[in-house]
Write an enzyme that holds these catalytic residues in place. Structure first.
Site, mmCIF file in Angstrom:
data_model
loop_
_atom_site.group_PDB
_atom_site.id
_atom_site.type_symbol
_atom_site.label_atom_id
_atom_site.label_comp_id
_atom_site.label_asym_id
_atom_site.label_seq_id
_atom_site.Cartn_x
_atom_site.Cartn_y
_atom_site.Cartn_z
ATOM 1 N NE ARG A 1 53.406 72.934 41.402
ATOM 2 C CZ ARG A 1 54.098 72.687 40.306
ATOM 3 N NH1 ARG A 1 55.436 72.674 40.140
ATOM 4 N NH2 ARG A 1 53.429 72.758 39.205
ATOM 5 C CG ASP B 1 51.014 84.792 28.335
ATOM 6 O OD1 ASP B 1 51.727 85.335 28.726
ATOM 7 O OD2 ASP B 1 49.771 85.072 28.922
ATOM 8 C CB ILE C 1 43.676 82.705 37.906
ATOM 9 C CG1 ILE C 1 44.696 83.425 36.952
ATOM 10 C CG2 ILE C 1 42.272 83.107 37.751
ATOM 11 C CD1 ILE C 1 44.271 82.993 35.592
ATOM 12 N NE ARG D 1 47.947 69.779 40.188
ATOM 13 C CZ ARG D 1 47.950 69.654 39.133
ATOM 14 N NH1 ARG D 1 47.337 68.497 38.283
ATOM 15 N NH2 ARG D 1 48.961 70.213 38.383
ATOM 16 C CG HIS E 1 60.250 106.074 60.674
ATOM 17 N ND1 HIS E 1 60.279 104.762 61.136
ATOM 18 C CD2 HIS E 1 59.955 106.624 61.754
ATOM 19 C CE1 HIS E 1 59.578 104.765 62.235
ATOM 20 N NE2 HIS E 1 59.336 105.804 62.710
ATOM 21 C CB SER F 1 50.522 93.204 26.768
ATOM 22 O OG SER F 1 49.670 93.269 27.349
ATOM 23 C CD GLU G 1 42.838 90.284 19.509
ATOM 24 O OE1 GLU G 1 44.100 90.129 19.820
ATOM 25 O OE2 GLU G 1 42.003 89.556 19.964
ATOM 26 C CB CYS H 1 47.163 92.308 30.009
ATOM 27 S SG CYS H 1 47.611 93.625 31.357
ATOM 28 N N GLY I 1 45.199 76.992 35.214
ATOM 29 C CA GLY I 1 46.172 77.194 34.399
ATOM 30 C C GLY I 1 45.531 77.399 32.942
HETATM 31 P P1 NDP Z 1 48.955 78.631 37.228
HETATM 32 O O1 NDP Z 1 49.829 78.096 36.560
HETATM 33 O O2 NDP Z 1 49.589 79.854 38.178
HETATM 34 O O3 NDP Z 1 48.387 77.827 38.428
HETATM 35 C C1 NDP Z 1 47.459 76.560 37.938
HETATM 36 C C2 NDP Z 1 46.985 75.817 39.293
HETATM 37 O O4 NDP Z 1 46.013 75.034 38.978
HETATM 38 C C3 NDP Z 1 48.161 75.197 39.965
HETATM 39 O O5 NDP Z 1 47.927 75.295 41.391
HETATM 40 C C4 NDP Z 1 48.038 73.981 39.425
HETATM 41 O O6 NDP Z 1 48.370 73.029 40.641
HETATM 42 C C5 NDP Z 1 46.551 73.713 39.363
HETATM 43 N N1 NDP Z 1 46.021 72.734 38.337
HETATM 44 C C6 NDP Z 1 46.812 72.483 37.163
HETATM 45 N N2 NDP Z 1 45.984 71.514 36.539
HETATM 46 C C7 NDP Z 1 44.932 71.012 37.416
HETATM 47 C C8 NDP Z 1 44.152 69.921 37.399
HETATM 48 N N3 NDP Z 1 43.872 69.241 36.265
HETATM 49 N N4 NDP Z 1 43.312 69.921 38.459
HETATM 50 C C9 NDP Z 1 43.399 70.550 39.785
HETATM 51 N N5 NDP Z 1 44.531 71.472 39.559
HETATM 52 C C10 NDP Z 1 45.250 71.699 38.570
HETATM 53 O O7 NDP Z 1 47.678 79.398 36.361
HETATM 54 P P2 NDP Z 1 46.722 80.243 36.667
HETATM 55 O O8 NDP Z 1 45.583 79.909 35.754
HETATM 56 O O9 NDP Z 1 46.374 80.548 38.159
HETATM 57 O O10 NDP Z 1 47.298 81.263 35.606
HETATM 58 C C11 NDP Z 1 47.890 81.559 34.748
HETATM 59 C C12 NDP Z 1 49.065 82.380 34.428
HETATM 60 O O11 NDP Z 1 48.803 83.517 34.185
HETATM 61 C C13 NDP Z 1 50.072 82.198 35.729
HETATM 62 O O12 NDP Z 1 50.909 81.475 35.749
HETATM 63 C C14 NDP Z 1 50.598 83.523 35.571
HETATM 64 O O13 NDP Z 1 51.794 83.564 34.568
HETATM 65 C C15 NDP Z 1 49.577 84.394 34.665
HETATM 66 N N6 NDP Z 1 48.808 85.440 35.766
HETATM 67 C C16 NDP Z 1 49.650 86.398 36.402
HETATM 68 C C17 NDP Z 1 49.052 87.039 37.499
HETATM 69 C C18 NDP Z 1 49.694 88.401 38.035
HETATM 70 O O14 NDP Z 1 50.928 88.633 37.563
HETATM 71 N N7 NDP Z 1 49.250 88.778 39.137
HETATM 72 C C19 NDP Z 1 47.524 87.274 37.759
HETATM 73 C C20 NDP Z 1 46.939 85.962 37.015
HETATM 74 C C21 NDP Z 1 47.666 85.334 36.048
HETATM 75 P P3 NDP Z 1 50.060 72.734 40.691
HETATM 76 O O15 NDP Z 1 50.571 73.817 41.328
HETATM 77 O O16 NDP Z 1 50.125 71.532 41.577
HETATM 78 O O17 NDP Z 1 50.484 72.464 39.425
#
Ligand code: NDP
Length: 458
Positions: free
Chosen positions: A204, A302, A178, A198, A435, A15, A35, A43, A261
């Site tokens: 969060r 990103d 995700i 966790r 409404h 993007s 690419e 995306c 993540g």
């Molecule tokens: P996020 O950072 O949103 O979430 C990662 C999750 O994994 C958190 O709950 C984190 O816990 C947990 N985590 C991280 N490391 C570990 C580990 N070693 N063991 C267990 N749990 C772990 O990442 P995502 O992968 O969900 O998405 C990546 C990014 O992509 C997002 O941050 C967002 O910016 C983007 N995205 C946006 C969307 C949208 O706009 N609708 C849709 C999908 C992705 P903790 O909270 O405790 O850190």
């Protein structure tokens, strides 16, 4: 360009990269882009777009059930995963073609292949090399896997879009965007879903009312949400997988997905050699104009790990073009970026959470409404909508808008304009509702929650 092959060479055709390349070319610059996978990036190819198509697919399950309350008799529906994936792939191919066509029409030369910097002005793609006055890096990110043993048997969201069959029993690790979205998708399509997180509550960083409301709703829909627990080991068995949890319990399943993540794609780009500074997590460090530590090298999206959302990458790319090619230097404003989680029900949010607002603005007026949407009075579904406004008491500015419920992302997009414009609660009050909608609730909330009750809800 002074002796270079191009004014701008963009690395990464997602993007941010495609928008930067096209808009720079529109100013008359000579632009190329490379690419290594497919034009469109995460995306379009294996993120927002296919995810939303799967999310639509997974919602029909409830739609068929809900129809009964409105007088419809729906014969036992059946679902064909292979057809869904084939149709989705066809649409993604079409979009990829559009991206390439847009580049071509804009006069951008595009290459398929991995690009890497040889020096601050030279890019190598395969066995060719080119020079450019300016380089823009927009290589995005990649899913990360936890370190515990057995994850080689797990998948990430990348593979989730190409499974041969719909798994019967799925374990999803994570509590972020995700994890929550795919838990809803698999659950809606009929898989048995366990989500392991966790921490004490999913999502969060979001407002606590969103986190608590959504967690309650997804559990009602049948997702087995297990918090404050981690996966210690994944064991491959003859026909399935056995997931060992930190509380000593085990879950049998057919698929384990990591949604823990994403990390910036900086590997083998020649960045360190050229002197581009990276943060601890590998993200490219940039200033407010998206300039890296090397004067002629910029980075957006990103790979810079600012706010990892497609529309943000696009705006960062537009600001880069204004700065470098239009003579109107401009930093992207990262405040009040709205976002959505396409869970069932979905989430929409913009501005500050209650916790952030208390830290920044002190005393607040909190308006919150939880109700059963009109549609579900006849469908009979036990699903609630939660809407919340956070208002700074002294200025009466609305500093946070949060919603869980039908159409929340569509509704909050409009609210984001009001927040960006600095609307006060009085302006919300002076706005006439439409409404009957759920959205009208945002302009008809009259009484703030009494102070101690608002605090109790934290
Ligand atoms: P996020 O950072 O949103 O979430 C990662 C999750 O994994 C958190 O709950 C984190 O816990 C947990 N985590 C991280 N490391 C570990 C580990 N070693 N063991 C267990 N749990 C772990 O990442 P995502 O992968 O969900 O998405 C990546 C990014 O992509 C997002 O941050 C967002 O910016 C983007 N995205 C946006 C969307 C949208 O706009 N609708 C849709 C999908 C992705 P903790 O909270 O405790 O850190």
């Amino acid at each position: 360009m002074a002796g270079h092959d191009y004014d701008l060479f963009v690395i990464g055709g997602g993007s941010g990269g495609v928008r930067g390349a096209r808009m720079a070319a529109a100013t008359g610059a000579k632009v190329a882009i490379a690419e290594s996978y497919r034009y469109g990036g995460t995306c379009v190819i294996r993120g927002c777009v296919p995810k939303k198509l799967l999310s639509y697919a997974s919602h029909f399950h409830e739609d068929f059930e809900d129809a009964a309350g409105f007088g419809w008799s729906v014969p036992e529906p059946s679902f064909d995963w292979t057809r869904l994936i084939a149709n989705k792939d066809q649409e993604i191919d079409r979009l990829e073609g559009i991206y390439e066509k847009l580049l071509k029409t804009a006069g951008v030369e595009f290459f398929h292949g991995h690009a890497r910097l040889l020096d601050a002005h030279t890019v190598e793609v395969g066995d060719k090399s080119f020079t450019a006055e300016t380089i823009l890096i927009a290589t995005g990110g990649t899913p990360t896997f936890p370190m515990e043993p057995g994850w080689e048997h797990g998948i990430s969201s990348n593979e989730a879009f190409h499974l041969e069959a719909l798994p019967k029993r799925v374990v999803i690790n994570g509590g972020g965007f995700i994890a929550v979205e795919f838990a809803g998708i698999f659950n809606g399509l009929g898989s048995e879903v366990t989500q392991i997180y966790r921490g004490p509550q999913i999502l969060r960083g979001f407002d606590d009312d969103i986190r608590n409301t959504l967690a309650g709703e997804i559990v009602k829909k049948g997702i087995n949400l297990i918090v404050e627990t981690t996966i210690e080991r994944i064991e491959k068995r003859e026909k399935d997988l056995l997931v060992h949890l930190s509380d000593g319990s085990e879950i049998e399943c057919d698929l384990v997905m990591a949604a823990t993540g994403r990390s910036p794609n900086v590997h083998n780009l020649g960045l360190e050699e050229v002197g581009v500074a990276l943060a601890k997590n590998g993200a490219i460090k940039v200033d407010e104009f998206s300039k890296t530590s090397v004067d002629n090298i910029y980075a957006v999206g990103d790979v810079t790990d600012r706010i990892n959302l497609t529309p943000v990458a696009i705006q960062e790319a537009m600001a880069f073009v204004d700065t470098v090619y239009r003579g109107t230097p401009r930093a992207m404003d990262h405040a009040d970026v709205p976002s959505a989680v396409f869970s069932h029900p979905p989430v929409g949010t913009v501005g500050l959470t209650e916790l952030q607002a208390r830290e920044r603005h002190g005393e607040l007026d909190i308006y919150r409404s939880t109700f059963r949407p009109l549609k579900h009075t006849l469908s009979g579904r036990d699903e609630k909508t939660m809407m919340k406004l956070i208002v700074a008491k002294d200025s009466q500015r609305v500093v946070g808008v949060h919603m869980v419920g039908l159409d929340a992302p569509e509704i909050v997009q409009g609210m984001a304009v009001a927040i960006k414009a600095g609307a006060t609660k009085q302006i919300f009050d002076a706005t006439v509702g439409i409404h009957p909608t759920a959205a009208e609730e945002f302009v008809t909330m009259r009484e703030p929650i009494p102070g101690d009750q608002a605090k109790a809800a934290e």
